[in-house]
Motif scaffolding. Structure first.
Motif, PDB file in Angstrom:
ATOM      1  N   MET A 297      -3.728 -13.254   1.129  1.00  0.00           N
ATOM      2  CA  MET A 297      -5.016 -13.743   0.643  1.00  0.00           C
ATOM      3  C   MET A 297      -5.116 -13.716  -0.883  1.00  0.00           C
ATOM      4  O   MET A 297      -6.169 -14.017  -1.447  1.00  0.00           O
ATOM      5  N   GLY A 298      -4.011 -13.308  -1.551  1.00  0.00           N
ATOM      6  CA  GLY A 298      -3.977 -13.377  -3.008  1.00  0.00           C
ATOM      7  C   GLY A 298      -4.517 -12.143  -3.695  1.00  0.00           C
ATOM      8  O   GLY A 298      -5.241 -12.246  -4.702  1.00  0.00           O
ATOM      9  N   ARG A 299      -4.161 -10.959  -3.157  1.00  0.00           N
ATOM     10  CA  ARG A 299      -4.634  -9.724  -3.772  1.00  0.00           C
ATOM     11  C   ARG A 299      -3.496  -8.955  -4.436  1.00  0.00           C
ATOM     12  O   ARG A 299      -2.420  -8.779  -3.851  1.00  0.00           O
ATOM     13  N   ALA A 300      -3.756  -8.476  -5.651  1.00  0.00           N
ATOM     14  CA  ALA A 300      -2.835  -7.549  -6.310  1.00  0.00           C
ATOM     15  C   ALA A 300      -2.756  -6.281  -5.454  1.00  0.00           C
ATOM     16  O   ALA A 300      -3.703  -5.936  -4.748  1.00  0.00           O
ATOM     17  N   VAL A 301      -1.614  -5.583  -5.535  1.00  0.00           N
ATOM     18  CA  VAL A 301      -1.377  -4.408  -4.685  1.00  0.00           C
ATOM     19  C   VAL A 301      -1.116  -3.172  -5.543  1.00  0.00           C
ATOM     20  O   VAL A 301      -0.348  -3.224  -6.509  1.00  0.00           O
ATOM     21  N   LEU A 302      -1.750  -2.091  -5.158  1.00  0.00           N
ATOM     22  CA  LEU A 302      -1.517  -0.780  -5.770  1.00  0.00           C
ATOM     23  C   LEU A 302      -1.050   0.139  -4.646  1.00  0.00           C
ATOM     24  O   LEU A 302      -1.801   0.405  -3.703  1.00  0.00           O
ATOM     25  N   SER A 303       0.222   0.569  -4.698  1.00  0.00           N
ATOM     26  CA  SER A 303       0.775   1.323  -3.580  1.00  0.00           C
ATOM     27  C   SER A 303       1.729   2.406  -4.071  1.00  0.00           C
ATOM     28  O   SER A 303       2.061   2.462  -5.256  1.00  0.00           O
ATOM     29  N   SER A 304       2.176   3.261  -3.156  1.00  0.00           N
ATOM     30  CA  SER A 304       3.057   4.382  -3.514  1.00  0.00           C
ATOM     31  C   SER A 304       4.507   3.932  -3.580  1.00  0.00           C
ATOM     32  O   SER A 304       4.929   3.046  -2.833  1.00  0.00           O
ATOM     33  N   ASP A 305       5.254   4.608  -4.423  1.00  0.00           N
ATOM     34  CA  ASP A 305       6.691   4.332  -4.543  1.00  0.00           C
ATOM     35  C   ASP A 305       7.432   5.105  -3.448  1.00  0.00           C
ATOM     36  O   ASP A 305       8.086   6.107  -3.697  1.00  0.00           O
ATOM     37  N   VAL A 306       7.262   4.614  -2.200  1.00  0.00           N
ATOM     38  CA  VAL A 306       7.868   5.263  -1.028  1.00  0.00           C
ATOM     39  C   VAL A 306       8.461   4.180  -0.121  1.00  0.00           C
ATOM     40  O   VAL A 306       8.163   2.992  -0.282  1.00  0.00           O
ATOM     41  N   PRO A 307       9.324   4.577   0.848  1.00  0.00           N
ATOM     42  CA  PRO A 307       9.893   3.593   1.768  1.00  0.00           C
ATOM     43  C   PRO A 307       8.814   2.727   2.422  1.00  0.00           C
ATOM     44  O   PRO A 307       7.743   3.205   2.775  1.00  0.00           O
ATOM     45  N   GLY A 308       9.122   1.446   2.534  1.00  0.00           N
ATOM     46  CA  GLY A 308       8.200   0.499   3.163  1.00  0.00           C
ATOM     47  C   GLY A 308       7.220  -0.106   2.193  1.00  0.00           C
ATOM     48  O   GLY A 308       7.042  -1.327   2.162  1.00  0.00           O
ATOM     49  N   CYS A 309       6.570   0.729   1.370  1.00  0.00           N
ATOM     50  CA  CYS A 309       5.639   0.203   0.363  1.00  0.00           C
ATOM     51  C   CYS A 309       6.403  -0.456  -0.781  1.00  0.00           C
ATOM     52  O   CYS A 309       5.925  -1.418  -1.385  1.00  0.00           O
ATOM     53  N   ARG A 310       7.611   0.065  -1.073  1.00  0.00           N
ATOM     54  CA  ARG A 310       8.418  -0.503  -2.177  1.00  0.00           C
ATOM     55  C   ARG A 310       8.705  -1.988  -1.961  1.00  0.00           C
ATOM     56  O   ARG A 310       8.871  -2.736  -2.912  1.00  0.00           O
TER      57      ARG A 310
END
Length: 375
Positions: A297-310
Motif C-alpha cells: 500500500m506504499g508505506r515506509a517500514v521501520l523494523s528490527s534488524d533480525v531474521p525475516g524483518c531484514r
C-alpha cells in the motif's frame, strides 16, 4: 496428480493456502486439504477453492510423544487411503509428523515449508529459559529425524536456512528460500501516506516477541515531544500467553491517549491507509505478512534488524532497520520521519515498488509450484 496439503487450522488453509489451491485446481490436480478443525463455513470455503476438505487429528502444541506417535500412525493410514502422489506440509508440527506419516504411507514426493522457526529459535533480551532450551533441542532432534525424508524444504529467509542447516545440523536434500508467501495485490491498493499529522501503525499479536512493548515505549516518548502524532495498534490480546500485553495495560494506554486501538477489525487495508509509517520491532519472523501488506500500500517500514524483518527493508531506501529490543532506536527513526515527511513519501514509493516486484501471489505461487515440480 493427487496432492495432499497438511496444515493446522482450517482458517489457515483459507487464509494462507487459497491462492496455491486455486492454482493447483486450475492445472487439473486433485487437492485434499487436511486441517484440524473444519466447520460448515470453512468446509464450504475450501470446496469453493477447488479442494476437498479432510479432517485429521493432531495436538498442535502438546508434548505427549505417545499421543504424537499414535496420531502419526493414524495420519499415515489416512494418507494410504487417499493415495496421493505428493504431500506438502506446512507449519512446524505438520512438517515433522506429516513428513513421517507420508514416508510411512509410501508417498513418493514429500515437501515441507517452514514459514519461520518460531519462538524456540527467538532470542530475547533476558535470555531463554531452560524449558525453552530443552524444547528447542527436542524440536531440532525431530527435524533431524524427519527432514532427510523430504525431497525439499522451503523456508522464507536465508537466516532460517542457516540456523537450521549450519547451526543445528539438520540435513535435507534441498533447501529453497522462497521469500514472502505472497499477497493478492489488488486487495492492498496503493494510497498516498498522510503526513499531517504523521502517524505510525503496528499490526501483530500483542506479544513481547512481536516488539509490542518497544512500540508502546517509543510511542510514549515520541508523544511527549510531538503530542499530535498518532500511534495505531491492530492485534489481539492473548490472555493465555504470559508474554502478551494485558487488557488492563492496553485499557490504560488507550485512556492516556498513547495508543489508538480499534479492537478487532475486518478491514486492515483501511487502517494501513490512515497511517504514515508501518512499524514492526519483532524479535524474529519468517517474512511478516503484515509488513508485505503495508509495503504493497506504499508505506515506509521501520523494523528490527533480525531474521525475516531484514528481507523487507532496504536500509535507507524503503525504511530503516533498527537495533533489536531498543525503543530508543525506534524513537530516533520515528522523529526522523516526523521532521522529514518527504522521507515518508519517497520511502513509501520504494516499498510499493519492492512489493510489486516480490510479493505478488501469482509470481510467488508460480515459483512455489516450480519447486514442487508441478509446473
Amino acid at each position: 496428480m493427487k496432492i495432499v496439503l497438511i496444515g493446522t487450522t482450517a482458517n489457515c488453509v483459507v487464509g494462507f493456502r487459497a491462492d496455491m489451491i486455486k492454482s493447483l485446481h486450475q492445472q487439473g490436480h486433485t487437492v485434499y486439504a487436511l486441517a484440524l478443525n473444519y466447520d460448515a463455513t470453512t468446509r464450504a470455503q475450501v470446496k469453493a477453492l477447488g479442494a476437498t476438505p479432510v479432517d485429521y487429528r493432531f495436538s498442535r502444541t502438546g508434548l505427549n510423544p505417545i499421543r504424537d506417535i499414535i496420531d502419526t500412525i493414524a495420519l499415515s493410514k489416512l494418507l494410504k487411503k487417499l493415495n496421493p502422489d505428493l504431500v506438502f506440509s506446512y507449519f512446524s508440527k505438520p512438517c515433522i509428523f506429516g513428513t513421517l506419516a507420508a514416508s510411512l504411507a509410501g508417498v513418493k514426493k514429500r515437501y515441507a515449508m517452514l514459514e519461520g522457526l518460531g519462538y524456540l529459535f527467538t532470542e530475547k533480551p533476558e535470555g531463554v529459559s531452560l524449558k525453552v532450551k530443552l524444547l528447542k533441542k527436542i524440536q531440532i532432534a525431530l527435524y533431524r529425524f524427519a527432514f532427510p525424508k523430504l525431497d525439499a524444504l522451503i523456508v522464507l529467509n536465508p537466516d532460517d536456512r542457516r540456523d537450521l542447516m549450519e547451526k543445528s545440523g539438520v540435513k535435507v536434500k534441498k533447501v529453497h528460500v522462497l521469500g514472502g508467501i505472497g499477497l493478492n495485490l489488488a486487495d492492498y491498493p496503493f494510497s498516498a501516506p498522510p503526513v499531517d499529522p504523521v502517524s505510525f501503525i503496528f499490526i501483530a499479536r500483542l506479544l513481547v516477541e512481536k516488539g509490542v512493548y518497544e512500540y508502546v515505549s517509543a510511542a510514549k516518548k515520541v508523544k511527549q515531544r510531538y503530542p499530535d502524532v498518532q500511534f495505531y495498534m491492530l492485534g489481539a490480546v492473548d490472555t493465555h500467553n504470559p508474554g502478551s500485553l494485558t487488557e488492563q495495560h492496553l485499557a490504560q494506554l488507550i485512556k492516556d491517549d498513547v495508543i489508538n486501538y480499534p479492537g478487532h477489525v475486518n478491514d486492515v487495508p483501511s487502517w494501513i491507509a490512515k497511517a504514515s509509517v508501518f512499524v514492526l520491532p519483532s524479535y524474529r519472523e519468517g517474512l511478516p505478512r503484515s509488513t508485505q501488506e503495508a509495503m504493497a500500500m506504499g508505506r515506509a517500514v521501520l523494523s528490527s534488524d533480525v531474521p525475516g524483518c531484514r528481507e523487507t527493508v532496504v536500509q535507507g531506501v524503503n525504511g530503516f532497520l533498527v537495533e533489536r529490543w531498543s525503543s530508543d532506536a525506534l524513537v530516533e527513526k520515528m522523529i526522523s520521519f516526523i521532521e522529514n515527511p518527504q522521507k515518508i513519501i519517497d520511502m513509501g514509493q520504494a516499498s510499493y515498488q519492492i512489493a510489486q516486484d516480490n510479493f505478488d501471489a501469482e509470481k510467488v505461487n508460480s515459483r512455489l509450484l516450480e519447486i514442487l515440480d508441478l509446473r
